[in-house]
Design an enzyme around this catalytic site. Structure first.
Site, PDB file in Angstrom:
ATOM      1  CB  CYS A 171      -0.989  -0.099   1.164  1.00 36.76           C
ATOM      2  SG  CYS A 171      -2.028  -1.402   1.153  1.00 36.76           S
TER       3      CYS A 171
HETATM    4  N1  LIG Z   1      -2.624  -6.029   2.069  1.00 39.54           N
HETATM    5  C1  LIG Z   1      -3.087  -4.850   2.685  1.00 39.54           C
HETATM    6  O1  LIG Z   1      -2.831  -4.809   3.852  1.00 39.54           O
HETATM    7  C2  LIG Z   1      -3.955  -4.153   1.832  1.00 39.54           C
HETATM    8  C3  LIG Z   1      -4.652  -3.070   2.875  1.00 39.54           C
HETATM    9  C4  LIG Z   1      -5.622  -2.297   2.233  1.00 39.54           C
HETATM   10  C5  LIG Z   1      -6.039  -2.244   0.910  1.00 39.54           C
HETATM   11  N2  LIG Z   1      -5.244  -3.150  -0.072  1.00 39.54           N
HETATM   12  C6  LIG Z   1      -5.743  -3.290  -1.158  1.00 39.54           C
HETATM   13  O2  LIG Z   1      -6.480  -4.467  -1.342  1.00 39.54           O
HETATM   14  C7  LIG Z   1      -6.345  -4.907  -2.985  1.00 39.54           C
HETATM   15  C8  LIG Z   1      -5.880  -6.416  -2.669  1.00 39.54           C
HETATM   16  O3  LIG Z   1      -4.436  -6.541  -1.841  1.00 39.54           O
HETATM   17  P1  LIG Z   1      -4.216  -8.056  -1.075  1.00 39.54           P
HETATM   18  O4  LIG Z   1      -3.077  -7.348  -0.258  1.00 39.54           O
HETATM   19  O5  LIG Z   1      -5.270  -8.508  -0.505  1.00 39.54           O
HETATM   20  O6  LIG Z   1      -3.644  -8.668  -2.645  1.00 39.54           O
HETATM   21  P2  LIG Z   1      -3.037 -10.226  -2.655  1.00 39.54           P
HETATM   22  O7  LIG Z   1      -2.365 -10.420  -3.703  1.00 39.54           O
HETATM   23  O8  LIG Z   1      -2.900 -10.627  -1.302  1.00 39.54           O
HETATM   24  O9  LIG Z   1      -4.517 -10.851  -3.030  1.00 39.54           O
HETATM   25  C9  LIG Z   1      -4.938 -10.610  -4.328  1.00 39.54           C
HETATM   26  C10 LIG Z   1      -5.716 -12.014  -4.812  1.00 39.54           C
HETATM   27  O10 LIG Z   1      -6.496 -11.606  -6.018  1.00 39.54           O
HETATM   28  C11 LIG Z   1      -6.376 -12.690  -6.766  1.00 39.54           C
HETATM   29  N3  LIG Z   1      -6.630 -12.451  -8.205  1.00 39.54           N
HETATM   30  C12 LIG Z   1      -5.741 -11.613  -8.940  1.00 39.54           C
HETATM   31  N4  LIG Z   1      -6.378 -11.553 -10.176  1.00 39.54           N
HETATM   32  C13 LIG Z   1      -7.581 -12.033  -9.957  1.00 39.54           C
HETATM   33  C14 LIG Z   1      -8.636 -12.131 -11.085  1.00 39.54           C
HETATM   34  N5  LIG Z   1      -8.762 -11.428 -12.050  1.00 39.54           N
HETATM   35  N6  LIG Z   1      -9.844 -13.000 -10.506  1.00 39.54           N
HETATM   36  C15 LIG Z   1      -9.714 -13.475  -9.476  1.00 39.54           C
HETATM   37  N7  LIG Z   1      -8.750 -13.381  -8.460  1.00 39.54           N
HETATM   38  C16 LIG Z   1      -7.788 -12.681  -8.890  1.00 39.54           C
HETATM   39  C17 LIG Z   1      -4.720 -13.354  -6.622  1.00 39.54           C
HETATM   40  O11 LIG Z   1      -4.519 -14.487  -6.839  1.00 39.54           O
HETATM   41  C18 LIG Z   1      -4.851 -12.975  -5.157  1.00 39.54           C
HETATM   42  O12 LIG Z   1      -5.097 -14.185  -4.411  1.00 39.54           O
HETATM   43  C19 LIG Z   1      -5.049  -3.962  -3.400  1.00 39.54           C
HETATM   44  O13 LIG Z   1      -5.773  -3.079  -4.134  1.00 39.54           O
HETATM   45  C20 LIG Z   1      -4.318  -3.298  -2.205  1.00 39.54           C
HETATM   46  O14 LIG Z   1      -3.959  -2.327  -2.474  1.00 39.54           O
HETATM   47  C21 LIG Z   1      -4.458  -4.195   0.775  1.00 39.54           C
END
Ligand SMILES: NC(=O)c1ccc[n+]([C@@H]2O[C@H](COP(=O)([O-])OP(=O)(O)OC[C@H]3O[C@@H](n4cnc5c(N)ncnc54)[C@H](O)[C@@H]3O)[C@@H](O)[C@H]2O)c1
Length: 457
Positions: free
Chosen positions: A275
């Site tokens: 992030c």
């Molecule tokens: N990790 C954090 O602390 C956090 C906090 C707040 C916001 N975010 C935001 O949330 C969003 C997700 O982050 P995250 O950390 O969970 O990511 P992550 O990489 O842990 O998880 C994302 C998941 O999406 C899946 N994926 C990708 N493309 C896909 C598709 N087309 N169809 C289905 N599944 C698909 C991946 O396989 C993965 O399992 C991002 O935008 C991030 O910036 C993350």
């Protein structure tokens, strides 16, 4: 409210709504578990079949989601997982939680959102509520997601509902979780906002509705830019303190006693995670399209990105005290995850420090109780590494130990006793010691290699 809206609201209130989550990572899996716990039959969709298999077997791969809880929800039939998007046809709501990384050029990489929305569009049906949660630039929901869904012939706010709600989860935080962090929600029209608020209220304690998707998108970017800029500021203060021989840690601690108008941020080896190093550049990219140059974001980005170089200079200083060069010396990086007590190494500054050390000829190894293996593709060194056991012998065997993440499971007294030289970038070591160099603090006196030469008369 329209008829499809009223029907959906009823289904939400009676927990008959079929809830879907696309992307089952750090954000999506905890959210899916919350909805399932709230009584909705919830289906997670992810392209990663290993995650689908793990969920089906009732095994959690996210530290914040306990395996027994996941297993119970799966066994009760409350939580399902699939890679097949055709399930969207039978869902009432869908939350999109896919990654939003940056390209090398620091432009947003929207490919994951585009691919997820394309797959949803193929099964879009009247009455579906779609909520984007991925962090992104203001305008994404209206300008990118909405036209893709409306290309099906269905109209947002009339036939289906569309909203944005930023995820604010803080992995590893023992106090705040998906359930008790207030949820900001903005829809493309009032009905979409109302439906999205109703859905979240079933699983999350406090909901904050805002007037549009643009506001909801911007809220998240303000929050993360605030952090990036303040960390940049305190890192710059640390660089100044380092030159001035003042202990920045003591300064921040004392400043934090002010009961108003100050909030402590701490220096470190650089920004990490999915992030803070990334999200502000989504905003900056969008602002630049209007001819606006966002200076704070760029400046904080430069300072924060320079920190791994500063840390490597500190390690070189530490080795210099033992009359050793970086080239050929062994350095143990202690802490690979980007922050304390988690296993996430994405964008971790430790990887940058390790790469720089490796490029300068140091023998790099690492220890991290949360990260057993570093795959070769995850850092620019390019080869796989395994975590060293954190024993007195392993610590004593290297020329320098660099503390880059202050995991609580580490015995820092043992590190202090066993290591020959320590560079501490997190103030993990208490007090001043002749073999410890702290980031942003006075260095212990140097023993010169040669006695001072007599001044020539
Ligand atoms: N990790 C954090 O602390 C956090 C906090 C707040 C916001 N975010 C935001 O949330 C969003 C997700 O982050 P995250 O950390 O969970 O990511 P992550 O990489 O842990 O998880 C994302 C998941 O999406 C899946 N994926 C990708 N493309 C896909 C598709 N087309 N169809 C289905 N599944 C698909 C991946 O396989 C993965 O399992 C991002 O935008 C991030 O910036 C993350």
């Amino acid at each position: 409210m329209s008829l499809p809206g009223t029907n959906l609201l009823n289904r939400i209130h009676t927990r008959r709504a079929r809830v879907g989550i696309v992307g089952l990572g750090y954000v999506g899996l905890p959210l899916a578990v919350e909805f399932a716990r709230a009584g909705f039959v919830t289906t997670g969709i992810d392209l990663d079949v290993r995650k689908i298999d793990a969920i089906r077997q009732g095994t959690s791969y996210i530290p914040d989601v306990p395996t027994p809880e996941l297993a119970k929800l799966v066994a009760q039939g409350q939580l399902h997982a699939t890679s097949d998007f055709s399930v969207v046809a039978s869902l009432d709501t869908i939350n999109i939680c896919v990654p939003t990384p940056l390209r090398k050029t620091k432009d947003p990489d929207m490919s994951y959102i585009v691919s997820a929305v394309e797959a949803i569009a193929a099964h879009l049906h009247p009455g579906l509520l779609v909520i984007l949660e991925s962090t992104t630039y203001p305008g994404t929901t209206e300008e990118l997601v909405k036209p893709m869904l409306e290309a099906t012939g269905l109209k947002a706010g009339v036939d289906f509902f569309l909203a944005f709600s930023p995820e604010r989860v803080d992995p590893g935080n023992p106090k705040f979780n998906t359930r008790n962090v207030p949820k900001v929600v903005g829809g493309t029209n009032p009905e979409s906002t109302e439906l999205a608020c109703a859905l979240y209220s079933a699983a999350i304690e406090h909901i904050v509705s805002v007037s549009s998707t643009h506001v909801a998108e911007m809220v998240k970017l303000l929050e993360n830019t605030f952090r990036a800029v303040n960390i940049g500021l305190v890192n710059e203060i640390a660089l100044m303190c380092d030159r001035l021989g003042i202990d920045v840690w003591e300064v921040v601690q004392a400043a934090a006693t002010k009961p108003f108008g100050f909030m402590p941020f701490y220096p470190g080896p650089g920004l990490g995670g999915h992030c803070i190093p990334i999200d502000p550049f989504y905003l900056s990219w969008k602002a630049k399209q209007t001819g606006f140059e966002p200076r704070f974001i760029e400046l904080a980005g430069q300072i924060n990105a320079s920190m791994p170089h500063f840390v490597v200079d500190k390690i070189a200083d530490a080795l210099n005290r033992h009359r050793k060069p970086l080239n050929g010396s062994s350095v143990l990086v202690l802490g690979l995850a980007y922050k304390r007590d988690i296993d996430d190494i994405r964008e971790s500054p430790s990887l940058d420090v390790m790469t720089l050390l490796h490029q300068k000829g140091a023998h790099v190894r690492y220890a991290d109780p949360h990260v057993p293996t570093l795959p070769g593709r995850s850092w620019h060194g390019g080869f796989e590494l395994h975590a060293q056991p954190l024993t007195p012998a392993a610590l004593a065997a290297v020329d320098c130990v660099a503390i880059l993440t202050e995991h609580t499971a580490v015995d820092y007294d043992m590190v202090l006793r066993s290591a020959r030289m320590i560079v501490d970038t997190r103030n993990a070591i208490v007090g001043c010691h002749s073999h410890v160099l702290k980031l942003g603090a006075p260095a212990p006196p140097l023993e010169p290699a040669f006695p001072a030469e007599k001044a020539v008369a």
